[in-house]
Design a protein around this motif. Structure first.
Motif, PDB file in Angstrom:
ATOM      1  N   MET A   1       0.853  -1.182   0.000  1.00 58.60           N
ATOM      2  CA  MET A   1       0.000   0.000   0.000  1.00 58.60           C
ATOM      3  C   MET A   1       0.900   1.246   0.000  1.00 58.60           C
ATOM      4  N   ALA A   2       0.661   2.147  -0.965  1.00 65.05           N
ATOM      5  CA  ALA A   2       1.423   3.393  -1.044  1.00 65.05           C
ATOM      6  C   ALA A   2       0.783   4.422  -0.119  1.00 65.05           C
ATOM      7  N   VAL A   3       1.591   5.029   0.716  1.00 68.14           N
ATOM      8  CA  VAL A   3       1.095   6.013   1.677  1.00 68.14           C
ATOM      9  C   VAL A   3       1.638   7.381   1.291  1.00 68.14           C
ATOM     10  N   LYS A   4       0.750   8.371   1.307  1.00 67.09           N
ATOM     11  CA  LYS A   4       1.127   9.739   0.966  1.00 67.09           C
ATOM     12  C   LYS A   4       0.840  10.655   2.138  1.00 67.09           C
ATOM     13  N   ILE A   5       1.638  11.710   2.230  1.00 65.66           N
ATOM     14  CA  ILE A   5       1.367  12.801   3.167  1.00 65.66           C
ATOM     15  C   ILE A   5       0.815  13.921   2.302  1.00 65.66           C
ATOM     16  N   LYS A   6      -0.451  14.279   2.512  1.00 69.84           N
ATOM     17  CA  LYS A   6      -1.096  15.254   1.640  1.00 69.84           C
ATOM     18  C   LYS A   6      -1.977  16.203   2.430  1.00 69.84           C
ATOM     19  N   LEU A   7      -2.550  17.180   1.704  1.00 72.34           N
ATOM     20  CA  LEU A   7      -3.416  18.182   2.326  1.00 72.34           C
ATOM     21  C   LEU A   7      -4.868  17.782   2.172  1.00 72.34           C
ATOM     22  N   MET A   8      -5.627  17.887   3.266  1.00 73.52           N
ATOM     23  CA  MET A   8      -7.070  17.684   3.246  1.00 73.52           C
ATOM     24  C   MET A   8      -7.712  19.057   3.346  1.00 73.52           C
ATOM     25  N   VAL A  21      -2.348  15.412   6.405  1.00 74.34           N
ATOM     26  CA  VAL A  21      -2.748  14.060   6.795  1.00 74.34           C
ATOM     27  C   VAL A  21      -1.889  13.020   6.103  1.00 74.34           C
ATOM     28  N   VAL A  22      -1.835  11.852   6.727  1.00 77.35           N
ATOM     29  CA  VAL A  22      -1.214  10.681   6.133  1.00 77.35           C
ATOM     30  C   VAL A  22      -2.366   9.800   5.675  1.00 77.35           C
ATOM     31  N   ALA A  23      -2.382   9.450   4.374  1.00 77.92           N
ATOM     32  CA  ALA A  23      -3.496   8.682   3.827  1.00 77.92           C
ATOM     33  C   ALA A  23      -3.000   7.747   2.745  1.00 77.92           C
ATOM     34  N   ASP A  24      -3.831   6.768   2.429  1.00 79.86           N
ATOM     35  CA  ASP A  24      -3.563   5.879   1.309  1.00 79.86           C
ATOM     36  C   ASP A  24      -3.563   6.713   0.030  1.00 79.86           C
ATOM     37  N   ALA A  25      -2.668   6.428  -0.889  1.00 79.30           N
ATOM     38  CA  ALA A  25      -2.542   7.216  -2.111  1.00 79.30           C
ATOM     39  C   ALA A  25      -3.792   7.138  -2.972  1.00 79.30           C
ATOM     40  N   ARG A  26      -4.605   6.080  -2.824  1.00 80.97           N
ATOM     41  CA  ARG A  26      -5.783   5.902  -3.668  1.00 80.97           C
ATOM     42  C   ARG A  26      -7.009   6.662  -3.166  1.00 80.97           C
ATOM     43  N   THR A  27      -6.954   7.220  -1.958  1.00 78.38           N
ATOM     44  CA  THR A  27      -8.114   7.952  -1.440  1.00 78.38           C
ATOM     45  C   THR A  27      -8.198   9.323  -2.088  1.00 78.38           C
ATOM     46  N   ARG A  28      -9.401   9.878  -2.104  1.00 74.58           N
ATOM     47  CA  ARG A  28      -9.577  11.205  -2.696  1.00 74.58           C
ATOM     48  C   ARG A  28      -8.974  12.269  -1.781  1.00 74.58           C
ATOM     49  N   ARG A  29      -8.944  13.509  -2.280  1.00 75.56           N
ATOM     50  CA  ARG A  29      -8.238  14.608  -1.597  1.00 75.56           C
ATOM     51  C   ARG A  29      -8.701  14.788  -0.159  1.00 75.56           C
ATOM     52  N   SER A  30     -10.014  14.835   0.054  1.00 72.30           N
ATOM     53  CA  SER A  30     -10.534  15.044   1.404  1.00 72.30           C
ATOM     54  C   SER A  30     -11.163  13.774   1.957  1.00 72.30           C
ATOM     55  N   VAL A  70       2.995  19.638   0.291  1.00 74.36           N
ATOM     56  CA  VAL A  70       3.359  19.264   1.663  1.00 74.36           C
ATOM     57  C   VAL A  70       4.878  19.302   1.820  1.00 74.36           C
ATOM     58  N   GLN A  71       5.612  18.904   0.797  1.00 75.17           N
ATOM     59  CA  GLN A  71       7.069  18.960   0.876  1.00 75.17           C
ATOM     60  C   GLN A  71       7.532  20.401   1.047  1.00 75.17           C
ATOM     61  N   ASN A  72       6.897  21.343   0.356  1.00 72.39           N
ATOM     62  CA  ASN A  72       7.241  22.760   0.531  1.00 72.39           C
ATOM     63  C   ASN A  72       6.963  23.210   1.955  1.00 72.39           C
ATOM     64  N   LEU A  73       5.829  22.782   2.535  1.00 71.72           N
ATOM     65  CA  LEU A  73       5.519  23.142   3.921  1.00 71.72           C
ATOM     66  C   LEU A  73       6.542  22.531   4.879  1.00 71.72           C
ATOM     67  N   LEU A  74       6.936  21.279   4.622  1.00 73.37           N
ATOM     68  CA  LEU A  74       7.930  20.631   5.487  1.00 73.37           C
ATOM     69  C   LEU A  74       9.287  21.317   5.379  1.00 73.37           C
ATOM     70  N   GLU A  75       9.601  21.868   4.203  1.00 74.87           N
ATOM     71  CA  GLU A  75      10.849  22.625   4.062  1.00 74.87           C
ATOM     72  C   GLU A  75      10.790  23.923   4.846  1.00 74.87           C
ATOM     73  N   ILE A  76       9.625  24.557   4.881  1.00 75.46           N
ATOM     74  CA  ILE A  76       9.472  25.798   5.641  1.00 75.46           C
ATOM     75  C   ILE A  76       9.637  25.544   7.133  1.00 75.46           C
ATOM     76  N   THR A  77       9.057  24.432   7.626  1.00 77.48           N
ATOM     77  CA  THR A  77       9.175  24.134   9.056  1.00 77.48           C
ATOM     78  C   THR A  77      10.525  23.524   9.427  1.00 77.48           C
ATOM     79  N   GLY A  78      11.272  23.041   8.425  1.00 78.12           N
ATOM     80  CA  GLY A  78      12.585  22.455   8.691  1.00 78.12           C
ATOM     81  C   GLY A  78      12.555  20.950   8.868  1.00 78.12           C
ATOM     82  N   ASP A  79      11.386  20.318   8.807  1.00 79.45           N
ATOM     83  CA  ASP A  79      11.294  18.870   8.989  1.00 79.45           C
ATOM     84  C   ASP A  79      11.887  18.105   7.810  1.00 79.45           C
TER      85      ASP A  79
END
Length: 148
Positions: A1-8, A21-30, A70-79
Protein backbone atom coordinates in the motif's frame (compact mmCIF):
# COMPACT_ATOMS: atom_id res chain seq x y z
CA UNK A 1 0.00 0.00 0.00
CA UNK A 2 1.42 3.39 -1.04
CA UNK A 3 1.10 6.01 1.68
CA UNK A 4 1.13 9.74 0.97
CA UNK A 5 1.37 12.80 3.17
CA UNK A 6 -1.10 15.25 1.64
CA UNK A 7 -3.42 18.18 2.33
CA UNK A 8 -7.07 17.68 3.25
CA UNK A 9 -9.06 20.78 2.28
CA UNK A 10 -11.59 22.22 4.71
CA UNK A 11 -13.29 25.59 5.08
CA UNK A 12 -15.50 27.75 2.89
CA UNK A 13 -15.25 28.73 -0.76
CA UNK A 14 -12.77 31.59 -0.40
CA UNK A 15 -11.52 30.76 3.09
CA UNK A 16 -9.71 27.44 2.82
CA UNK A 17 -7.68 25.78 5.50
CA UNK A 18 -6.00 22.42 5.36
CA UNK A 19 -5.03 19.51 7.55
CA UNK A 20 -1.78 17.74 6.81
CA UNK A 21 -2.75 14.06 6.79
CA UNK A 22 -1.21 10.68 6.13
CA UNK A 23 -3.50 8.68 3.83
CA UNK A 24 -3.56 5.88 1.31
CA UNK A 25 -2.54 7.22 -2.11
CA UNK A 26 -5.78 5.90 -3.67
CA UNK A 27 -8.11 7.95 -1.44
CA UNK A 28 -9.58 11.20 -2.70
CA UNK A 29 -8.24 14.61 -1.60
CA UNK A 30 -10.53 15.04 1.40
CA UNK A 31 -11.17 11.36 1.98
CA UNK A 32 -10.37 9.04 4.84
CA UNK A 33 -7.02 9.62 6.52
CA UNK A 34 -4.79 7.33 8.54
CA UNK A 35 -3.51 10.10 10.79
CA UNK A 36 -3.58 13.90 11.02
CA UNK A 37 -0.11 15.33 11.64
CA UNK A 38 -0.61 19.07 11.23
CA UNK A 39 -2.58 22.02 9.93
CA UNK A 40 -2.08 24.82 7.43
CA UNK A 41 -4.03 28.10 7.24
CA UNK A 42 -2.85 29.97 4.11
CA UNK A 43 -5.13 33.01 4.52
CA UNK A 44 -3.59 34.12 7.82
CA UNK A 45 -0.84 36.72 7.66
CA UNK A 46 1.73 35.17 8.09
CA UNK A 47 0.39 31.73 7.15
CA UNK A 48 -0.15 29.36 10.07
CA UNK A 49 1.77 26.10 9.68
CA UNK A 50 1.78 23.58 12.52
CA UNK A 51 3.33 20.14 12.04
CA UNK A 52 3.85 17.40 14.63
CA UNK A 53 7.54 16.95 13.84
CA UNK A 54 7.93 13.55 15.53
CA UNK A 55 5.04 12.01 13.58
CA UNK A 56 6.19 13.59 10.31
CA UNK A 57 9.69 12.15 10.83
CA UNK A 58 8.19 8.74 11.60
CA UNK A 59 6.02 8.65 8.47
CA UNK A 60 8.85 9.91 6.25
CA UNK A 61 11.10 7.26 7.79
CA UNK A 62 8.72 4.39 6.98
CA UNK A 63 8.39 5.50 3.36
CA UNK A 64 5.42 7.87 3.15
CA UNK A 65 5.79 10.18 0.15
CA UNK A 66 4.83 13.85 0.64
CA UNK A 67 3.01 15.66 -2.14
CA UNK A 68 4.72 18.68 -3.68
CA UNK A 69 2.80 21.19 -1.58
CA UNK A 70 3.36 19.26 1.66
CA UNK A 71 7.07 18.96 0.88
CA UNK A 72 7.24 22.76 0.53
CA UNK A 73 5.52 23.14 3.92
CA UNK A 74 7.93 20.63 5.49
CA UNK A 75 10.85 22.62 4.06
CA UNK A 76 9.47 25.80 5.64
CA UNK A 77 9.17 24.13 9.06
CA UNK A 78 12.59 22.46 8.69
CA UNK A 79 11.29 18.87 8.99
CA UNK A 80 12.33 17.96 5.43
CA UNK A 81 15.92 19.13 6.02
CA UNK A 82 16.02 17.19 9.29
CA UNK A 83 14.81 14.04 7.50
CA UNK A 84 17.32 14.40 4.63
CA UNK A 85 20.18 15.48 6.92
CA UNK A 86 20.60 18.83 5.19
CA UNK A 87 21.65 22.12 6.82
CA UNK A 88 18.89 24.56 7.75
CA UNK A 89 16.86 22.23 9.94
CA UNK A 90 15.60 25.19 12.00
CA UNK A 91 13.36 26.19 9.08
CA UNK A 92 12.19 29.64 8.03
CA UNK A 93 8.76 29.69 9.62
CA UNK A 94 7.60 33.18 10.62
CA UNK A 95 6.14 33.40 14.15
CA UNK A 96 2.48 34.22 14.60
CA UNK A 97 1.65 37.60 16.18
CA UNK A 98 0.57 37.50 19.81
CA UNK A 99 -3.18 37.78 20.31
CA UNK A 100 -4.39 40.41 22.75
CA UNK A 101 -6.91 38.94 25.16
CA UNK A 102 -10.44 40.33 25.32
CA UNK A 103 -10.06 41.80 28.81
CA UNK A 104 -7.06 43.90 27.76
CA UNK A 105 -8.86 45.15 24.64
CA UNK A 106 -11.90 46.01 26.79
CA UNK A 107 -9.78 47.95 29.27
CA UNK A 108 -8.15 49.91 26.41
CA UNK A 109 -11.54 50.73 24.87
CA UNK A 110 -12.87 51.80 28.26
CA UNK A 111 -9.92 54.14 28.80
CA UNK A 112 -10.35 55.57 25.29
CA UNK A 113 -14.07 56.14 25.86
CA UNK A 114 -13.29 58.28 28.92
CA UNK A 115 -11.49 60.79 26.71
CA UNK A 116 -13.15 63.32 24.45
CA UNK A 117 -13.49 62.38 20.78
CA UNK A 118 -10.68 63.77 18.65
CA UNK A 119 -12.67 64.11 15.40
CA UNK A 120 -16.08 65.33 14.33
CA UNK A 121 -18.94 62.92 13.86
CA UNK A 122 -18.94 61.36 10.42
CA UNK A 123 -22.72 61.18 10.12
CA UNK A 124 -24.45 64.56 9.91
CA UNK A 125 -27.40 65.27 12.18
CA UNK A 126 -30.84 64.81 10.66
CA UNK A 127 -32.65 68.01 9.73
CA UNK A 128 -36.04 68.68 11.26
CA UNK A 129 -39.01 67.81 9.09
CA UNK A 130 -40.57 71.11 7.91
CA UNK A 131 -43.79 69.62 6.56
CA UNK A 132 -46.78 69.76 8.86
CA UNK A 133 -47.55 66.45 10.42
CA UNK A 134 -50.76 64.64 9.50
CA UNK A 135 -52.07 64.82 13.08
CA UNK A 136 -51.58 68.60 13.27
CA UNK A 137 -53.22 69.10 9.87
CA UNK A 138 -56.19 66.97 10.91
CA UNK A 139 -56.55 68.93 14.19
CA UNK A 140 -56.46 72.21 12.27
CA UNK A 141 -59.19 71.07 9.87
CA UNK A 142 -61.35 69.78 12.70
CA UNK A 143 -61.03 73.09 14.56
CA UNK A 144 -62.11 75.03 11.43
CA UNK A 145 -65.09 72.75 10.96
CA UNK A 146 -66.34 73.37 14.54
CA UNK A 147 -66.04 77.13 14.19
CA UNK A 148 -68.32 77.22 11.14
Amino acid sequence: MAVKIKLMRLGKIRQPYYRIVVADARTRRSGRAIETIGKYHPKNDPSLIEVDSDRAQYWLGVGAQPTESVQNLLEITGDWQKFKGLPGAEGRLKPQPQKVDKLTRFQEALAAAGQEPTTEATTPKKKADRRPKADEAADGEAAEATES
